[in-house]
Scaffold this active site. Sequence first.
Site, mmCIF file in Angstrom:
data_model
loop_
_atom_site.group_PDB
_atom_site.id
_atom_site.type_symbol
_atom_site.label_atom_id
_atom_site.label_comp_id
_atom_site.label_asym_id
_atom_site.label_seq_id
_atom_site.Cartn_x
_atom_site.Cartn_y
_atom_site.Cartn_z
ATOM 1 N N GLY A 124 101.270 -19.711 63.410
ATOM 2 C CA GLY A 124 102.683 -19.667 63.946
ATOM 3 C C GLY A 124 102.995 -20.338 64.076
ATOM 4 C CD GLN A 125 103.543 -18.007 69.275
ATOM 5 O OE1 GLN A 125 104.246 -18.356 70.094
ATOM 6 N NE2 GLN A 125 102.088 -17.262 69.341
ATOM 7 N NE ARG A 126 111.879 -21.396 64.407
ATOM 8 C CZ ARG A 126 112.878 -20.924 63.453
ATOM 9 N NH1 ARG A 126 112.759 -22.370 62.916
ATOM 10 N NH2 ARG A 126 112.553 -20.011 62.676
ATOM 11 C CE LYS A 127 104.616 -22.647 72.793
ATOM 12 N NZ LYS A 127 104.102 -21.145 72.163
ATOM 13 C CB ILE A 128 102.268 -23.928 66.895
ATOM 14 C CG1 ILE A 128 102.388 -22.719 68.229
ATOM 15 C CG2 ILE A 128 100.198 -24.057 66.266
ATOM 16 C CD1 ILE A 128 100.963 -21.701 68.072
#
Lengths: 197, 475
Positions: free
Chosen positions: A85-89
């Site tokens: 769920g990280q922003r970059k993902i």
Amino acid sequence: MVFRVLPRPYHSFIQQGLLSVIEKLKGSTEQEVRIVLLGLDNAGKTTLLKSLASEDVNTITPTQGFNIKSVASHGMKLNVWDIGGQRKIRPFWKKYLEHTDLLIYVIDSADKKRFEETGLELSELIDEENLKGVPVLIFANKQDLATASPASEIAEGLNLHTYRDREWQIQACSAVSGEGVQDGMNWICNNIVNKKK
Amino acid sequence: MAEDDCEWVVESIVGYLGSPEWVIPVTDFMEMKCTVFDDEDENKLSYTEIHLQYKKLVEKLLDNYMQEVGINEQQFLDACTSPIAKSKTLQSVFMPVLATDDFQIFRSLMVQKNMELQLQALRVIKERNGVLPECLTDGVDVMTELQQQEMKILQEVLRKSKEEYDEEMSRRLRLEEEVGSSSSSSCSDKPLVQSSEAQNATPAPSQQSDTSKAKAKGKGDNSSTNGHHTPLVNGNTLVNGKSVKKQEGKTAAAEAGDERSAAKSGSTAKPTAGCGSNSVESRVLPAVRAPVKSAEPSVSLSPDSKEQSSSLNAAESLLEEAHREAGFSKPYTELSASQQEQLQQRAVYLRQQRDKLHALKKEHQKTKQATAPEETPTTTTTTTTTTTTTTAATTPEVVGQSQRNGACTPPPPPLPLPTPPPAQHSANSSKPKEISAEERKKLQKRKHLADKLKEEVIKKPFNCCLLHRKKVYLS
């Protein structure tokens, strides 16, 4: 009268034909359900997934890629895809939405500062073509924390009552303790069964 | 009717899935893309992209196939869902097709392919280097512990060996200072040398034990001459790093004498209590060193060498190594300038001789064996020469080594003719040894990888014999 021109574009074949072929080839009588598990980073998606699979939830690190677990429940095989769920993902989320039967969206109920952010992400998902009409279960996670907001409050904040085009449910839970998780799964199974039959 | 139709189509499909038109592109794809697929629980995002590419590939292939054969999707479907296609044997054939839809199947196929390739690579390494470290083979049998434990132990071992290495280094530095020889060589190789010393020394001590007494006598003289000679030695043996090291180690060892061996046994005993070679080393080293200090090196050496070369057939490599050990450093540290001159002359002679041998060798493998004896008077040495030449002939690398070694071998033997061949030979035998040991270090890293792979393939927890691993590490 429809003319069938051969060969048809193969994507149609792959997307429908081959799928059914393969399902039959597997020889499984179980109904398979594809579930995508999304939410902001640190919401507890992987913990929830492991909790569902009855695995140890104490050694979980931030997910850089994605995890898949197959859980048997109510005579169905639930293939749950947990994507980081990280922003970059997050931009990669939409690659996993095809053929999804159900969306589970996990929220950190104690992370009030990011309620708006998580709401935005959810509404974007709801608008995805691939998730059109797909039932959504929202887990208001981390209810074991004292600062956690109640599910009803979160539901209001997310404007869930405006969702008219699909089934939805919000379920308070604690992935760590397992509380509420099974209730959510019951809703899923009932809902899927209703929908598919 | 419909049944027959299905059967025909199924057969055709199965045939296609076994044909090069299908197998080659699919295998190529897998081999090219499988490297990122590891056995971690978590999937990488890149897997999805690769899976997508795979889907497209299979789509294209199947579409082409259906066009070619003239069946439509419905027929394809019917065939695939027919009872014949569902049989167990055919299911595996359909695996690559199933993998298009099922990411988990795809992933397992890719992980498996990756493992296969890595094991293949290991096999190649093994073939190229002879044998993999024994700990690798041990890993198969002694797989009892869990990986976590194994890793813990491995780390412990690495730490200990590092400690030891540091200890060794500092000790060596100290010794070198004492000796006053400024020529420093890569110390990492020294343990190697010593271990080989140890192995080879086993037969030697009895012969050399008496000369060890002489050591004390010679010591006084040597310490003064050392200063002059060591540089010289280095000049001679520049090509051969090992000989320099060896000599250095030798002189250093001799100086330190028994206290060193005591220290050594203390340090080596710790990690590998059961390790035979190490314990031998500590015991034997002083004895090997003894000849270094013998007052009459030329005298003591030649009998040694003869004795040893006569028994060569029995334990060739070991003895020769020991012989070389003895031969090497002795004369250098001991001999006067004039003697060294002689040795250098002999070196030239030997070089010529060696070149002749090489030339002959290249001309005729058989005649070479006949001519070699002519050049070398002693019968015992004859055998060694021939061995040298044959080994050299077979492997070009070894030829180069023998040449390099040739430059430094001459000094030790007092009689030009009888001794050189054994020296050459021993140099030959020792050189590959050193290489293999260096390789072993590299191999160890790979081996660890292999362990993991094996574990995955065999699906069993495993435990490598860490003592062995340690041993390899040390040597």
